[in-house]
Design a protein around this motif. Sequence first.
Motif, PDB file in Angstrom:
ATOM      1  N   GLY A  59      33.188  32.302  37.567  1.00 32.96           N
ATOM      2  CA  GLY A  59      33.751  32.019  38.882  1.00 32.96           C
ATOM      3  C   GLY A  59      32.919  32.664  39.987  1.00 32.96           C
ATOM      4  O   GLY A  59      31.739  32.989  39.800  1.00 32.96           O
ATOM      5  N   GLY A  62      32.123  36.732  38.765  1.00 30.66           N
ATOM      6  CA  GLY A  62      31.739  37.247  37.451  1.00 30.66           C
ATOM      7  C   GLY A  62      30.243  37.417  37.244  1.00 30.66           C
ATOM      8  O   GLY A  62      29.803  38.424  36.676  1.00 30.66           O
ATOM      9  N   ILE A 219      36.902  37.584  49.338  1.00 33.40           N
ATOM     10  CA  ILE A 219      35.522  37.990  49.045  1.00 33.40           C
ATOM     11  C   ILE A 219      34.552  36.895  49.496  1.00 33.40           C
ATOM     12  O   ILE A 219      34.753  35.706  49.226  1.00 33.40           O
ATOM     13  N   GLN A 225      30.301  30.001  44.562  1.00 33.35           N
ATOM     14  CA  GLN A 225      31.325  29.290  45.331  1.00 33.35           C
ATOM     15  C   GLN A 225      32.719  29.826  45.019  1.00 33.35           C
ATOM     16  O   GLN A 225      33.007  30.147  43.866  1.00 33.35           O
TER      17      GLN A 225
END
Length: 367
Positions: A59, A62, A219, A225
């Motif tokens: 994601g 990570g 964030i 993305q």
Amino acid sequence: VLNAAKQALQGSGCGCQPLTVAVRHISFSPRQVTSDASFHSVSFSETDHPKVLITGGLGQLGVGLANLLRKRFGNNNVILSDIRKPPSHVFHSGPFIYSDILDYKNLREIVVNNRITWLVHYSALLSAVGEANVSLARSVNITGLHNILDIAAEHGLRLFVPSTIGAFGPSSPRNPTPDLCVQRPRTIYGVSKVHAELMGEYYHHRYGLDFRCLRYPGIISADSQPGGGTTDYAVQIFHDAVKTGKFECNLKPDTRLPMMYIDDCLRATLEVMEAPAESLSMRTYNINAMSFMPEELVAEVQKQLPDMQVTYKVDHVRQAIADSWPMNFDDSNARKDWGWKHDYDLPELVQTMLNFIGSDSRIARAN
Ligand SMILES: NC(=O)c1ccc[n+]([C@@H]2O[C@H](COP(=O)([O-])OP(=O)(O)OC[C@H]3O[C@@H](n4cnc5c(N)ncnc54)[C@H](O)[C@@H]3O)[C@@H](O)[C@H]2O)c1
Ligand SMILES: C[C@@H](O)[C@H](N)C(=O)O
């Protein structure tokens, strides 16, 4: 083993300290209460490098976290996992493994075979996609978390689970929002994150699980993305500003939310994971860097790109969520306990994002 735990529970009256002590000594684990529980537990010496597993690693956050941890602990000591197919540059940059957090046995196999000592649990459905698929969000964010907690408790792992500004709701104090206050979120995402905070803290007190949790703000990252949240506009604006010079914002211009640049977020995660247990007076901390409204972000971007055109087309689901979230986040406990300090305020964030995306699109045009 069960009798010893029961006696401790009955004897303690409030079920607090004596139970915790008894449970830690007998390696009592929540799902696998058998005599071989201690066989699985990994002893983690502070002088060793941890062996880290990141769930939901493909994601927004990570891959960046894996890069940071691999620099610190070595490439092979950090395993990224997800249910999606990794892009080639991620696949070739270090260990990657398929892991569905809803598959408990598969998770256990990965932890055992790789002698995992730290688990960073990033899998989740975020606020907006969660509202679009409540049943899947409930399953991934709540049932999945139960698997993670049990695996971590049984194998003596240090467990990081991120929470969010979305763990607060309309009845929470919003300006600022302290660590401890009313939490009655109105999204399945928020409800699942309050559940995660409480379950993690419960496992810490009940089973001695080394649970650590930070409530992240929205964030902002340039090379990854966002996965369908309410704060996504603050990433999209940079891509649209550079690529088309136009941006349509899905929140009202005066919607104030706490935000953070990804480098600060990932560094905070490493810092809290490395913090000595004695320095943690709590197990769940707010962290913050800045707080802004779309119109303030637009004004800062327009200092660099004065021709950018902005329109507002409000997404009512996202707006309702944003209106129930903190406007400013009080992270004074994190600053006091383990020395949290952010590096990026709004001007540095905007400069960094535009430099990154600008140079990326210049490279793309040249190729
Ligand atoms: N990005 C933010 O602004 C932000 C803010 C606060 C908290 N957080 C938290 O940080 C964590 C990471 O956020 P992110 O932005 O990278 O999320 P993301 O939505 O971008 O990525 C989540 C990942 O989870 C994976 N996933 C979904 N179902 C899964 C399953 N069954 N098994 C394994 N993986 C599964 C998805 O494939 C995806 O790659 C989340 O827990 C999120 O709640 C993020
Ligand atoms: C704030 C955070 O949890 C996520 N970016 C969302 O908006 O859902």
